[in-house]
Design a protein around this motif. Structure first.
Motif, PDB file in Angstrom:
ATOM      1  N   VAL A  59       0.796  -1.098  -0.044  1.00 26.62           N
ATOM      2  CA  VAL A  59      -0.016  -0.062  -0.070  1.00 26.62           C
ATOM      3  C   VAL A  59       0.920   1.122  -0.202  1.00 26.62           C
ATOM      4  O   VAL A  59       0.497   2.381  -0.507  1.00 26.62           O
ATOM      5  CB  VAL A  59      -1.088   0.145   1.304  1.00 26.62           C
ATOM      6  N   SER A  85      -4.517   0.230  -3.463  1.00 25.65           N
ATOM      7  CA  SER A  85      -5.273   1.237  -2.687  1.00 25.65           C
ATOM      8  C   SER A  85      -6.539   0.734  -2.252  1.00 25.65           C
ATOM      9  O   SER A  85      -7.100  -0.051  -3.019  1.00 25.65           O
ATOM     10  CB  SER A  85      -5.162   2.554  -3.560  1.00 25.65           C
ATOM     11  N   ASP A 110      -6.854   2.718   6.036  1.00 24.56           N
ATOM     12  CA  ASP A 110      -6.081   3.997   5.748  1.00 24.56           C
ATOM     13  C   ASP A 110      -6.455   5.292   6.819  1.00 24.56           C
ATOM     14  O   ASP A 110      -7.410   5.160   7.592  1.00 24.56           O
ATOM     15  CB  ASP A 110      -6.005   4.523   4.271  1.00 24.56           C
TER      16      ASP A 110
END
Length: 172
Positions: A92, A98, A126
């Motif tokens: 990532v 992503s 994230d």
């Protein structure tokens, strides 16, 4: 003529043995019996002490060996989770995957779960709050995918049930 000897009475036979042999208890006899008893007691005590020490040492070695085996097996069992965590974070970080590309990320996560059967789920997220969690159900065949995508105003929470591993392989 022969003179017949008198036959001793039965009760006299038993006592005649005792009459001929006297039991003398003197200092030498007491010393010998005492020495014999002390020797036997010392041998028993010494044997007990040595056997007890050997058993304690053996049980300590066995406990240490079992502990080391448990630690090694646990480490080996959990090692794939650690490796997958490190590898996924690198992938990532380098931009190969992503959270906005759900299809590729789902395929990657499902492949990780197929490769390592001891893993029950694979979580990835994230800093913005986006989150993906593919999970094996208890029967081990169906994947459940939960996706959380944060948009500027709203929160979208989507749960998706995938087909079994066999069906997944046939679709590809």
């Amino acid at each position: 003529m022969h003179k017949r000897s008198k036959k001793p009475k039965e009760s006299e036979c038993h006592y005649s043995f005792l009459k001929n042999h006297t039991l003398r208890v003197d200092f030498i006899t007491i010393a010998f019996v005492s020495l014999l008893i002390i020797t036997v007691l010392f041998v028993l005590w010494h044997s007990y002490r040595n056997i007890s020490n050997a058993v304690l040492e053996l049980s300590g070695d066995l406990i240490n060996q079992v502990s080391e085996t448990v630690i090694e097996k646990t480490t080996n069992y959990l090692m794939p989770a650690s490796l997958m965590s490190e590898m996924s974070s690198r992938i990532v970080e380098e931009g190969a995957l992503s959270l906005t590309d759900n299809e590729r990320l789902e395929i990657y996560a499902i492949e990780v779960l197929k490769t390592y059967p001891q893993l029950a789920m694979f979580n990835i997220g994230d800093e913005q709050g986006n989150f993906l969690m593919p999970k094996k159900l208890p029967d081990g065949t169906i994947f459940r995918m939960e996706t959380v995508r944060r948009l500027p105003i709203t929160l979208i929470n989507k749960r998706l049930y995938r087909c079994s591993i066999k069906q997944y392989n046939n679709i590809k």
